[in-house]
Every structure is written in structure tokens, then in C-alpha cells.
Scaffold this active site. Sequence first.
Site, PDB file in Angstrom:
ATOM      1  CB  SER A  46      35.290 106.792  45.021  1.00  0.00           C
ATOM      2  OG  SER A  46      36.507 106.837  44.316  1.00  0.00           O
ATOM      3  CD  GLU A  47      34.005 105.239  41.061  1.00  0.00           C
ATOM      4  OE1 GLU A  47      32.897 105.718  40.769  1.00  0.00           O
ATOM      5  OE2 GLU A  47      34.901 105.911  41.592  1.00  0.00           O
ATOM      6  CB  THR A  48      36.943  98.297  43.538  1.00  0.00           C
ATOM      7  OG1 THR A  48      37.151  98.838  44.853  1.00  0.00           O
ATOM      8  CG2 THR A  48      37.872  97.111  43.345  1.00  0.00           C
ATOM      9  CG  HIS A  75      39.467 107.445  40.228  1.00  0.00           C
ATOM     10  ND1 HIS A  75      38.096 107.426  40.213  1.00  0.00           N
ATOM     11  CD2 HIS A  75      39.840 106.724  41.322  1.00  0.00           C
ATOM     12  CE1 HIS A  75      37.657 106.720  41.251  1.00  0.00           C
ATOM     13  NE2 HIS A  75      38.695 106.290  41.939  1.00  0.00           N
TER      14      HIS A  75
END
Length: 294
Positions: A46-48, A75
Site C-alpha cells: 500500500s506504501e513504500t 504505517h
Amino acid sequence: MAAYRALLVEAFTAEPLQGNGAGVVLLEEPAEAPWMQAVAASLRQSETAFLWCDPSDSWRLRWFTPSCEVPLCGHATLAATLGLHHWGLMEAGAELPLATRSGGLPVAVSTGQPPLVSLTLPSGELMPEPEAPPQLTALLGDTPLAYWSSALGYRVALMADGFPLADLAMDCGALQGQDRQGLVVMQAAAATTPSLAGEPCDYQLRFFAPGLGIDEDPVTGSAHALVAPWWMEHLQRSTIRGWQPSWRRGGMLSEAVTPGFVRLSGTGHLLWDGQIHAPGCGHDGEGWAVCSSS
């Protein structure tokens, strides 16, 4: 071929294969945004998070979804903090400011096992709207008790206690307008809501953001930071626990710090640790925020 240290952390959970997965990539120089976007698309989290230590020994951080850069991500900040600690670049017990497009975000790692990560995020402000859009009410199958917009760009819907939040099957493709960029659906914790670190949770939420390329984000620090002040005021408490009953569940402790900021605390599970081989990152200092006090 260029190789970069990288890992994947499941954030806001101590359980393997739960929580919210985030990639973390350690850079030796400030990379170009198109390269980071391509890496994030390949990692498909979902995110890096991308970390770079500038010549003044200040750490800088940016976050990318598979389709765009975002201004704030809780997160992936937790994952980046655990990554720095895992790589021996951050001592337990010491606070470290990370320079981001949302300002300087202080983070810390405890000395316990599993280590507890704390991060201070801007909470934004909930701005009451007259009513939820009719199409959203139809998708939820019930009328929200309250509906807010926010400076962060997220919309927030408060549902009644009996609303089946954990079982909600949201048709994300049908979300319209600003709701597509980030929709928090929340309610008071139910009798079936799991406890967090042995203590009962106070509220629960789910987060949908198809406009950011994420139909549902499992455990969303920025969403909890946004709504935690409302729950603190509603419950007359300065410390509360929030849960996210998504398909990958998890939760976090929220504490009031200075006005406009919330300290989130949670654990994370290191799923894999290795390298990525991706040449052509370029060298671009543009877009890498200078660290400032929050």
C-alpha cells in the site's frame, strides 16, 4: 547492477501476516520520483518508504503508493523506523526526527521485545459537513451519525454502534468525489473488538482510498491520527486504543501530545530483509524535504 538495502515490515501488529505491509528502501543519494514510483509499483505494498541520510546526517523520508506519492503515511513511517533500527542506524531509546513533506516527524524505538515504535504525526482537523453524500449512504446501507471533511483530504463517517463495520463489503469502485481519496468509516468499539496489548480498544475504523490506488488500507496510521483527537474529546481521555478490523487486522495506541499532533505507538513484524536490484535511480534533490521541527 545497483543494489539497495530493502525490507518489508507488517506494521501495527506483532502477528506474522497481519497488519499493514510497507516496503522500506535505503538510498545512498536522493532518488528521482519516477524511479521511486516504479519501485513502489513493483513492490505492490500500500506504501513504500524511501530513506536517505543527507550530508548533515539528517534523515529524509518519502512515501509512494503503487500509483502516486502521498504527503503522510503512518504505517510506512513505523516500518522505516524499524528498518533504521534493524540496520543499526538508530539506537533504541533515542528519538530521531525524520524530515518529510508533512514536516519533521519524531520517531523512537523502545528497548523491549518486540520493540515498540512511537511516531508523532499531525492530526489535522475534522470539519463537520451538513450530511454525507447520498451515494455514500447508499453504499454503506445506513446513514452516518456524523460526516466530516479534513485538511488531510480524508472524509470521515461515524456509524452507530450496531453497524456491521467488520463485515462491510465496500464497493470501492462506486465511491465518488473526495471520498475516493480517503474515506474513514468508524464507530465505537464493539464487544467483539479484540483487545490491544491486553487492554480493550475504544473505537474501530476501516479506511478506503481507491483514488490513491488502494481499495482498502489494512491498518492506517494517518487515519487514526486524524480521528483520535475526536475520540479523546468524546471519551474525555488523553490516551485511547484504536482497532482496524480489516482483512489484515491490527491496532495502535494514541496519545495527545501538543495541539495538532498525536503520538501513535505500535509494533511491527519484519517479514523479509534483503536487497532490490534496480538501476537508474538518478540523483535528484528536488522534493526531499528539509527537516523542521514539528
